[in-house]
Design a protein around this motif. Structure first.
Motif, PDB file in Angstrom:
ATOM      1  N   VAL A 181      21.050 -23.926 -19.719  1.00 22.55           N
ATOM      2  CA  VAL A 181      20.511 -22.568 -19.585  1.00 22.55           C
ATOM      3  C   VAL A 181      21.395 -21.568 -20.324  1.00 22.55           C
ATOM      4  CG1 VAL A 181      19.870 -20.754 -17.945  1.00 22.55           C
ATOM      5  CG2 VAL A 181      19.398 -23.143 -17.404  1.00 22.55           C
ATOM      6  N   MET A 182      22.710 -21.767 -20.298  1.00 23.80           N
ATOM      7  CA  MET A 182      23.621 -20.892 -21.046  1.00 23.80           C
ATOM      8  C   MET A 182      23.322 -20.953 -22.542  1.00 23.80           C
ATOM      9  SD  MET A 182      27.252 -21.657 -19.102  1.00 23.80           S
ATOM     10  CE  MET A 182      28.228 -20.613 -20.198  1.00 23.80           C
ATOM     11  N   ILE A 183      23.178 -22.162 -23.057  1.00 20.49           N
ATOM     12  CA  ILE A 183      22.898 -22.333 -24.488  1.00 20.49           C
ATOM     13  C   ILE A 183      21.562 -21.702 -24.844  1.00 20.49           C
ATOM     14  CG2 ILE A 183      22.377 -24.046 -26.271  1.00 20.49           C
ATOM     15  CD1 ILE A 183      24.407 -25.901 -24.851  1.00 20.49           C
ATOM     16  N   GLN A 184      20.580 -21.896 -23.982  1.00 21.49           N
ATOM     17  CA  GLN A 184      19.247 -21.343 -24.218  1.00 21.49           C
ATOM     18  C   GLN A 184      19.282 -19.819 -24.279  1.00 21.49           C
ATOM     19  OE1 GLN A 184      16.685 -21.719 -20.887  1.00 21.49           O
ATOM     20  NE2 GLN A 184      14.802 -21.452 -22.061  1.00 21.49           N
ATOM     21  N   ALA A 185      19.919 -19.200 -23.291  1.00 23.29           N
ATOM     22  CA  ALA A 185      19.981 -17.735 -23.238  1.00 23.29           C
ATOM     23  C   ALA A 185      20.727 -17.170 -24.446  1.00 23.29           C
ATOM     24  CB  ALA A 185      20.638 -17.288 -21.938  1.00 23.29           C
ATOM     25  N   LEU A 186      21.841 -17.787 -24.805  1.00 21.75           N
ATOM     26  CA  LEU A 186      22.628 -17.293 -25.934  1.00 21.75           C
ATOM     27  C   LEU A 186      21.889 -17.474 -27.253  1.00 21.75           C
ATOM     28  CD1 LEU A 186      26.177 -18.591 -24.915  1.00 21.75           C
ATOM     29  CD2 LEU A 186      25.425 -16.209 -24.992  1.00 21.75           C
ATOM     30  N   SER A 187      21.176 -18.583 -27.406  1.00 19.31           N
ATOM     31  CA  SER A 187      20.476 -18.822 -28.663  1.00 19.31           C
ATOM     32  C   SER A 187      19.344 -17.830 -28.874  1.00 19.31           C
ATOM     33  CB  SER A 187      19.938 -20.257 -28.703  1.00 19.31           C
ATOM     34  OG  SER A 187      18.925 -20.455 -27.730  1.00 19.31           O
ATOM     35  N   HIS A 188      18.796 -17.285 -27.782  1.00 18.49           N
ATOM     36  CA  HIS A 188      17.709 -16.305 -27.876  1.00 18.49           C
ATOM     37  C   HIS A 188      18.209 -14.875 -27.684  1.00 18.49           C
ATOM     38  CE1 HIS A 188      15.313 -19.978 -27.224  1.00 18.49           C
ATOM     39  NE2 HIS A 188      14.343 -19.321 -27.801  1.00 18.49           N
ATOM     40  N   ARG A 189      19.534 -14.702 -27.543  1.00 19.86           N
ATOM     41  CA  ARG A 189      20.116 -13.369 -27.313  1.00 19.86           C
ATOM     42  C   ARG A 189      19.424 -12.692 -26.140  1.00 19.86           C
ATOM     43  NH1 ARG A 189      22.948 -11.306 -31.553  1.00 19.86           N
ATOM     44  NH2 ARG A 189      23.894 -10.068 -29.877  1.00 19.86           N
ATOM     45  N   SER A 190      19.195 -13.467 -25.082  1.00 19.52           N
ATOM     46  CA  SER A 190      18.519 -12.953 -23.893  1.00 19.52           C
ATOM     47  C   SER A 190      19.483 -12.967 -22.720  1.00 19.52           C
ATOM     48  CB  SER A 190      17.293 -13.813 -23.574  1.00 19.52           C
ATOM     49  OG  SER A 190      16.685 -13.389 -22.370  1.00 19.52           O
ATOM     50  N   SER A 191      19.540 -11.870 -21.975  1.00 20.88           N
ATOM     51  CA  SER A 191      20.464 -11.759 -20.850  1.00 20.88           C
ATOM     52  C   SER A 191      19.931 -12.417 -19.582  1.00 20.88           C
ATOM     53  CB  SER A 191      20.760 -10.284 -20.556  1.00 20.88           C
ATOM     54  OG  SER A 191      19.567  -9.582 -20.265  1.00 20.88           O
ATOM     55  N   TYR A 192      18.760 -13.049 -19.676  1.00 21.95           N
ATOM     56  CA  TYR A 192      18.157 -13.697 -18.514  1.00 21.95           C
ATOM     57  C   TYR A 192      17.253 -14.823 -18.994  1.00 21.95           C
ATOM     58  CZ  TYR A 192      14.097 -11.190 -20.120  1.00 21.95           C
ATOM     59  OH  TYR A 192      13.084 -10.726 -20.913  1.00 21.95           O
ATOM     60  N   THR A 193      16.939 -15.715 -18.083  1.00 25.03           N
ATOM     61  CA  THR A 193      15.986 -16.791 -18.356  1.00 25.03           C
ATOM     62  C   THR A 193      15.115 -16.959 -17.120  1.00 25.03           C
ATOM     63  OG1 THR A 193      17.594 -17.946 -19.762  1.00 25.03           O
ATOM     64  CG2 THR A 193      15.730 -19.230 -18.967  1.00 25.03           C
ATOM     65  N   TRP A 194      13.803 -16.974 -17.296  1.00 27.71           N
ATOM     66  CA  TRP A 194      12.894 -17.186 -16.179  1.00 27.71           C
ATOM     67  C   TRP A 194      13.008 -18.626 -15.687  1.00 27.71           C
ATOM     68  CZ3 TRP A 194      11.129 -12.932 -14.159  1.00 27.71           C
ATOM     69  CH2 TRP A 194      10.816 -11.835 -14.963  1.00 27.71           C
ATOM     70  N   VAL A 195      12.873 -18.807 -14.378  1.00 30.41           N
ATOM     71  CA  VAL A 195      12.870 -20.149 -13.782  1.00 30.41           C
ATOM     72  C   VAL A 195      11.474 -20.401 -13.221  1.00 30.41           C
ATOM     73  CG1 VAL A 195      13.922 -21.706 -12.100  1.00 30.41           C
ATOM     74  CG2 VAL A 195      15.300 -19.904 -13.167  1.00 30.41           C
ATOM     75  N   ILE A 196      10.843 -21.486 -13.687  1.00 30.86           N
ATOM     76  CA  ILE A 196       9.496 -21.819 -13.226  1.00 30.86           C
ATOM     77  C   ILE A 196       9.444 -23.271 -12.762  1.00 30.86           C
ATOM     78  CG2 ILE A 196       8.386 -20.157 -14.768  1.00 30.86           C
ATOM     79  CD1 ILE A 196       7.668 -22.506 -16.603  1.00 30.86           C
ATOM     80  N   GLU A 197       8.434 -23.557 -11.944  1.00 29.99           N
ATOM     81  CA  GLU A 197       8.153 -24.946 -11.597  1.00 29.99           C
ATOM     82  C   GLU A 197       7.412 -25.599 -12.762  1.00 29.99           C
ATOM     83  OE1 GLU A 197       9.405 -26.349  -9.154  1.00 29.99           O
ATOM     84  OE2 GLU A 197       9.764 -24.861  -7.580  1.00 29.99           O
ATOM     85  N   GLU A 198       7.212 -26.907 -12.684  1.00 31.73           N
ATOM     86  CA  GLU A 198       6.573 -27.625 -13.785  1.00 31.73           C
ATOM     87  C   GLU A 198       5.151 -27.134 -14.049  1.00 31.73           C
ATOM     88  OE1 GLU A 198       6.072 -32.230 -15.363  1.00 31.73           O
ATOM     89  OE2 GLU A 198       7.017 -31.796 -13.433  1.00 31.73           O
ATOM     90  N   ASP A 199       4.482 -26.611 -13.006  1.00 28.33           N
ATOM     91  CA  ASP A 199       3.110 -26.120 -13.200  1.00 28.33           C
ATOM     92  C   ASP A 199       3.063 -24.664 -13.642  1.00 28.33           C
ATOM     93  OD1 ASP A 199       3.855 -24.778 -10.916  1.00 28.33           O
ATOM     94  OD2 ASP A 199       2.129 -25.409  -9.707  1.00 28.33           O
ATOM     95  N   GLY A 200       4.223 -24.055 -13.877  1.00 27.52           N
ATOM     96  CA  GLY A 200       4.270 -22.680 -14.353  1.00 27.52           C
ATOM     97  C   GLY A 200       4.461 -21.636 -13.272  1.00 27.52           C
ATOM     98  N   THR A 201       4.510 -22.031 -12.010  1.00 29.35           N
ATOM     99  CA  THR A 201       4.718 -21.079 -10.915  1.00 29.35           C
ATOM    100  C   THR A 201       6.110 -20.469 -11.021  1.00 29.35           C
ATOM    101  OG1 THR A 201       3.260 -22.350  -9.471  1.00 29.35           O
ATOM    102  CG2 THR A 201       4.751 -20.777  -8.417  1.00 29.35           C
ATOM    103  N   LEU A 202       6.175 -19.154 -10.934  1.00 30.44           N
ATOM    104  CA  LEU A 202       7.455 -18.466 -11.076  1.00 30.44           C
ATOM    105  C   LEU A 202       8.322 -18.669  -9.842  1.00 30.44           C
ATOM    106  CD1 LEU A 202       9.218 -16.532 -12.787  1.00 30.44           C
ATOM    107  CD2 LEU A 202       8.134 -14.645 -11.555  1.00 30.44           C
ATOM    108  N   VAL A 203       9.595 -19.028 -10.072  1.00 29.54           N
ATOM    109  CA  VAL A 203      10.564 -19.208  -8.995  1.00 29.54           C
ATOM    110  C   VAL A 203      11.520 -18.013  -8.928  1.00 29.54           C
ATOM    111  CG1 VAL A 203      12.445 -20.650  -8.106  1.00 29.54           C
ATOM    112  CG2 VAL A 203      10.449 -21.719  -9.202  1.00 29.54           C
ATOM    113  N   GLY A 204      11.986 -17.564 -10.081  1.00 28.71           N
ATOM    114  CA  GLY A 204      12.956 -16.463 -10.154  1.00 28.71           C
ATOM    115  C   GLY A 204      13.539 -16.405 -11.548  1.00 28.71           C
ATOM    116  N   GLY A 205      14.816 -16.107 -11.640  1.00 34.05           N
ATOM    117  CA  GLY A 205      15.468 -16.037 -12.941  1.00 34.05           C
ATOM    118  C   GLY A 205      16.957 -16.277 -12.827  1.00 34.05           C
ATOM    119  N   VAL A 206      17.568 -16.560 -13.950  1.00 32.73           N
ATOM    120  CA  VAL A 206      19.023 -16.721 -14.029  1.00 32.73           C
ATOM    121  C   VAL A 206      19.536 -15.684 -15.026  1.00 32.73           C
ATOM    122  CG1 VAL A 206      20.932 -18.241 -14.637  1.00 32.73           C
ATOM    123  CG2 VAL A 206      18.916 -19.184 -13.512  1.00 32.73           C
ATOM    124  N   THR A 207      20.562 -14.931 -14.634  1.00 38.87           N
ATOM    125  CA  THR A 207      21.112 -13.884 -15.478  1.00 38.87           C
ATOM    126  C   THR A 207      22.497 -14.267 -15.986  1.00 38.87           C
ATOM    127  OG1 THR A 207      22.172 -12.755 -13.616  1.00 38.87           O
ATOM    128  CG2 THR A 207      19.887 -12.137 -14.132  1.00 38.87           C
TER     129      THR A 207
END
Length: 394
Positions: free
Chosen positions: A352-378
């Motif tokens: 998740v750290m690599i993902q956020a840094l590669s997109h210059r995003s200060s957060y990443t959404w967390v979803i279940e496999e079916d797309g249901t939103l769980v929350g986020g990681v900052t």
């Protein structure tokens, strides 16, 4: 091993950073808008003094540091949200003459903090965990000191005869990632097991609901965004303040008149679709917001282009979801991205750290496999768990 990380000073993280472009607290919203376009920076630092006079004059070489401080930051999204208010749409010209301090008053205190260059990395981390988003660090180069002192008073990067730079949460996370092996085994644990999935700093709205200006403003303060959900609670996109930073100020009218789903399409398509532009104009006319309509007709369109929106996922298994619910591969873009970045509860912290840094995003959404939103990681959540690991190692 912990000592090798903590021995560094914050100045080590400032090497090569440009000096801050700045604005006096006495400036107007219109002047802030003009400066953001002129400098091309995402954020401008706002200072408690007039940098063109008192701070940089030859007489002020011995001025007390406390007399001139950075008290906040503003971006184009701040200006857009301000102009989106009903009273400001009725008179955009008057709104642009309001003091820039109004853009700061809506934010919580402590988002910007000063720190000396010899401070430890641990001090910087602790300020971040107390709520700071940007640390203001003096730049020091003994070979150019005389040159800095003699610069023209019109130079907007000098304060107290010093230049400063930002140190951001992203900078801290990037630095820690470079030494991630020292934190083992924590980086390989799932974000769910580390309990860093945040449900309080993120906001949601349904596709057909109004765009909800207050939620956009709050997400801007928290460096997150507003999730757009379908009727089943599945994530289908977002309204990101970061994306608004690449829009023209005329998007303020779209925020005030369009639904969340319509606004998502409006800001993600580069030049907005003609049918949405016409819809904005019709709704402005219905609400007797003629001045805002004039603003659109004078300066319509988006300043920078973007590609079509899609999900991008970079979990341990590298897969994500697009709006239709199909599985899609990971995709990274340089610069502005309108992708909705997602991961999963079982994603590892380092992924998740690599993902956020590669997109210059200060957060990443967390979803279940079916797309249901769980929350986020900052970024702040990532820093917190690594700070706790450091504490256990000392």
């Amino acid at each position: 091993m912990a000592a090798s990380i903590l021995s560094h000073e914050v100045s080590d993280l400032c090497l090569g950073k440009p000096a801050l472009s700045s604005l006096s607290v006495s400036a107007t919203v219109g002047e802030a808008l003009s400066a953001l376009k002129r400098f091309g920076d995402l954020f401008l630092s706002v200072w408690s003094c007039d940098q063109h006079h008192r701070c940089n004059s030859p007489r002020s070489i011995k001025v007390d540091f406390a007399e001139c401080k950075c008290i906040g930051k503003v971006c184009l999204a701040d200006v857009i949200c301000f102009l989106s208010k009903e009273e400001n749409l009725k008179n955009p010209g008057k709104a642009l003459q309001e003091p820039v301090s109004l853009l700061l008053n809506s934010k919580v205190s402590g988002l910007v903090r000063h720190l000396e260059p010899h401070a430890s990395l641990l001090e910087a981390i602790d300020l971040i965990l107390e709520g700071a988003q940007n640390l203001v660090i003096p730049l020091h180069n003994p070979f150019t000191r005389k040159k800095l002192i003699s610069k023209s008073t019109a130079n907007s990067t000098l304060h107290n005869n010093r230049e400063y730079c930002w140190l951001t949460q992203e900078d801290i996370v990037r630095y820690l990632l470079n030494s991630i092996g020292l934190f083992s085994p924590t980086p390989n644990h799932t974000i769910e097991s580390l309990n860093i999935i945040d449900t309080e700093s993120f906001f949601t709205v349904h596709y057909d609901d109004p765009a909800a200006l207050p939620l956009i403003s709050q997400s801007l303060v928290k460096q997150t965004s507003v999730a757009i959900l379908d009727a089943d609670g599945k994530l289908i996109g977002e309204i990101s303040p970061f994306t608004l930073n690449f829009c023209d100020e005329t998007v303020a009218a779209a925020i005030a008149t369009l639904s969340a789903g319509e606004l998502m399409a409006y800001i993600e398509c580069g030049d907005p679709p003609e049918d949405l532009i016409m819809l904005v104009k019709e709704r402005l006319e219905e609400r007797n917001l003629g001045p805002a309509l004039d603003l659109i007709e004078e300066e319509s369109g988006i300043l920078s282009s973007s590609s079509d929106s899609s999900y991008s996922s970079s979990s341990d298994e590298e897969f994500g979801m697009v709006r239709s619910g199909r599985i899609a591969g990971n995709s990274a873009r340089v610069g502005r991205s309108t992708e909705t970045i997602v991961c999963y509860p079982w994603s590892s912290l380092v992924a998740v750290m690599i993902q956020a840094l590669s997109h210059r995003s200060s957060y990443t959404w967390v979803i279940e496999e079916d797309g249901t939103l769980v929350g986020g990681v900052t970024f702040a959540g990532m820093i917190k768990v690594l700070r706790e690991r450091l504490r256990s190692m000392v």
